[in-house]
Design a protein around this motif. Sequence first.
Motif, PDB file in Angstrom:
ATOM      1  N   ILE A 171       0.848  -1.194   0.000  1.00  0.00           N
ATOM      2  CA  ILE A 171       0.000   0.000   0.000  1.00  0.00           C
ATOM      3  C   ILE A 171       0.882   1.241   0.000  1.00  0.00           C
ATOM      4  O   ILE A 171       1.911   1.289   0.666  1.00  0.00           O
ATOM      5  CB  ILE A 171      -0.919   0.021   1.244  1.00  0.00           C
ATOM      6  CG1 ILE A 171      -1.910  -1.140   1.191  1.00  0.00           C
ATOM      7  CG2 ILE A 171      -1.648   1.346   1.389  1.00  0.00           C
ATOM      8  CD1 ILE A 171      -2.734  -1.304   2.449  1.00  0.00           C
ATOM      9  N   VAL A 172       0.452   2.262  -0.736  1.00  0.00           N
ATOM     10  CA  VAL A 172       1.066   3.592  -0.686  1.00  0.00           C
ATOM     11  C   VAL A 172      -0.009   4.550  -0.209  1.00  0.00           C
ATOM     12  O   VAL A 172      -1.105   4.593  -0.779  1.00  0.00           O
ATOM     13  CB  VAL A 172       1.599   4.039  -2.065  1.00  0.00           C
ATOM     14  CG1 VAL A 172       2.106   5.468  -2.016  1.00  0.00           C
ATOM     15  CG2 VAL A 172       2.691   3.081  -2.549  1.00  0.00           C
ATOM     16  N   SER A 173       0.287   5.287   0.854  1.00  0.00           N
ATOM     17  CA  SER A 173      -0.691   6.237   1.374  1.00  0.00           C
ATOM     18  C   SER A 173      -0.021   7.546   1.735  1.00  0.00           C
ATOM     19  O   SER A 173       1.210   7.634   1.789  1.00  0.00           O
ATOM     20  CB  SER A 173      -1.438   5.646   2.576  1.00  0.00           C
ATOM     21  OG  SER A 173      -0.539   5.258   3.581  1.00  0.00           O
ATOM     22  N   LEU A 174      -0.849   8.556   1.974  1.00  0.00           N
ATOM     23  CA  LEU A 174      -0.344   9.893   2.281  1.00  0.00           C
ATOM     24  C   LEU A 174      -1.425  10.698   2.966  1.00  0.00           C
ATOM     25  O   LEU A 174      -2.582  10.294   3.005  1.00  0.00           O
ATOM     26  CB  LEU A 174       0.108  10.606   1.003  1.00  0.00           C
ATOM     27  CG  LEU A 174      -0.898  10.727  -0.142  1.00  0.00           C
ATOM     28  CD1 LEU A 174      -1.782  11.946   0.011  1.00  0.00           C
ATOM     29  CD2 LEU A 174      -0.170  10.772  -1.465  1.00  0.00           C
ATOM     30  N   SER A 175      -1.041  11.845   3.492  1.00  0.00           N
ATOM     31  CA  SER A 175      -2.021  12.812   3.979  1.00  0.00           C
ATOM     32  C   SER A 175      -1.787  14.112   3.236  1.00  0.00           C
ATOM     33  O   SER A 175      -0.715  14.342   2.688  1.00  0.00           O
ATOM     34  CB  SER A 175      -1.905  13.022   5.496  1.00  0.00           C
ATOM     35  OG  SER A 175      -0.703  13.673   5.811  1.00  0.00           O
ATOM     36  N   PHE A 222      -9.767   7.788   3.153  1.00  0.00           N
ATOM     37  CA  PHE A 222     -10.164   6.806   4.152  1.00  0.00           C
ATOM     38  C   PHE A 222     -10.238   7.378   5.562  1.00  0.00           C
ATOM     39  O   PHE A 222     -10.876   6.813   6.421  1.00  0.00           O
ATOM     40  CB  PHE A 222      -9.207   5.614   4.158  1.00  0.00           C
ATOM     41  CG  PHE A 222      -9.477   4.650   3.055  1.00  0.00           C
ATOM     42  CD1 PHE A 222     -10.484   3.702   3.168  1.00  0.00           C
ATOM     43  CD2 PHE A 222      -8.748   4.697   1.882  1.00  0.00           C
ATOM     44  CE1 PHE A 222     -10.742   2.823   2.131  1.00  0.00           C
ATOM     45  CE2 PHE A 222      -8.994   3.822   0.842  1.00  0.00           C
ATOM     46  CZ  PHE A 222     -10.008   2.875   0.976  1.00  0.00           C
ATOM     47  N   SER A 223      -9.534   8.492   5.806  1.00  0.00           N
ATOM     48  CA  SER A 223      -9.515   8.994   7.173  1.00  0.00           C
ATOM     49  C   SER A 223      -9.026  10.430   7.201  1.00  0.00           C
ATOM     50  O   SER A 223      -8.568  10.972   6.191  1.00  0.00           O
ATOM     51  CB  SER A 223      -8.594   8.135   8.042  1.00  0.00           C
ATOM     52  OG  SER A 223      -7.239   8.296   7.662  1.00  0.00           O
ATOM     53  N   TYR A 224      -9.133  11.005   8.364  1.00  0.00           N
ATOM     54  CA  TYR A 224      -8.505  12.288   8.650  1.00  0.00           C
ATOM     55  C   TYR A 224      -7.253  11.994   9.465  1.00  0.00           C
ATOM     56  O   TYR A 224      -7.185  10.988  10.157  1.00  0.00           O
ATOM     57  CB  TYR A 224      -9.432  13.184   9.492  1.00  0.00           C
ATOM     58  CG  TYR A 224     -10.610  13.715   8.719  1.00  0.00           C
ATOM     59  CD1 TYR A 224     -10.482  14.816   7.892  1.00  0.00           C
ATOM     60  CD2 TYR A 224     -11.867  13.124   8.841  1.00  0.00           C
ATOM     61  CE1 TYR A 224     -11.571  15.317   7.195  1.00  0.00           C
ATOM     62  CE2 TYR A 224     -12.955  13.614   8.155  1.00  0.00           C
ATOM     63  CZ  TYR A 224     -12.798  14.706   7.324  1.00  0.00           C
ATOM     64  OH  TYR A 224     -13.872  15.185   6.638  1.00  0.00           O
TER      65      TYR A 224
END
Length: 141
Positions: A111-115, A136-138
């Motif tokens: 998985i690659v994720s970021l904010s 998906f989220s804060y």
Amino acid sequence: MARTIIRILKNSQEIKEAFPIMKQLRAHLNEASFLQLVQEAVEKEGYQLAALYEDENIVAVTGFMPMITLYNGRSIWVCDLVTDEEKRSKGYGKKLLNFVHLWAKENGFGIVSLSSGLQRGDAHRFYEDKMEYDKFSYVFF
């Protein structure tokens, strides 16, 4: 036609060359603090700083690192992604994120994720429309 390449920055001189672009995203940093933080993050967290070069000039930069969490398992966290304000909307951000996805796959991260800051509407459209990321989220701090 412009020649573009992406490479992981390895030494202090290469990292310093990325600073003018990164400063557009991380305005609170000066060159010395940037260099120190990158070097510490590389050493302690496995952080990678990659740059996209157009005709031997850095036009975009991304910083990312491996993470292992119960939520995502083995994943990559994109800490920083910025394209020179004069070069935006030319596909450089997409090329860099595709590079991160390939790096993740080659190194066993699923998985690659970021904010992204709430105020960054253009960035959100890019992540959702061009990169097909889902919200998906804060993130709270």
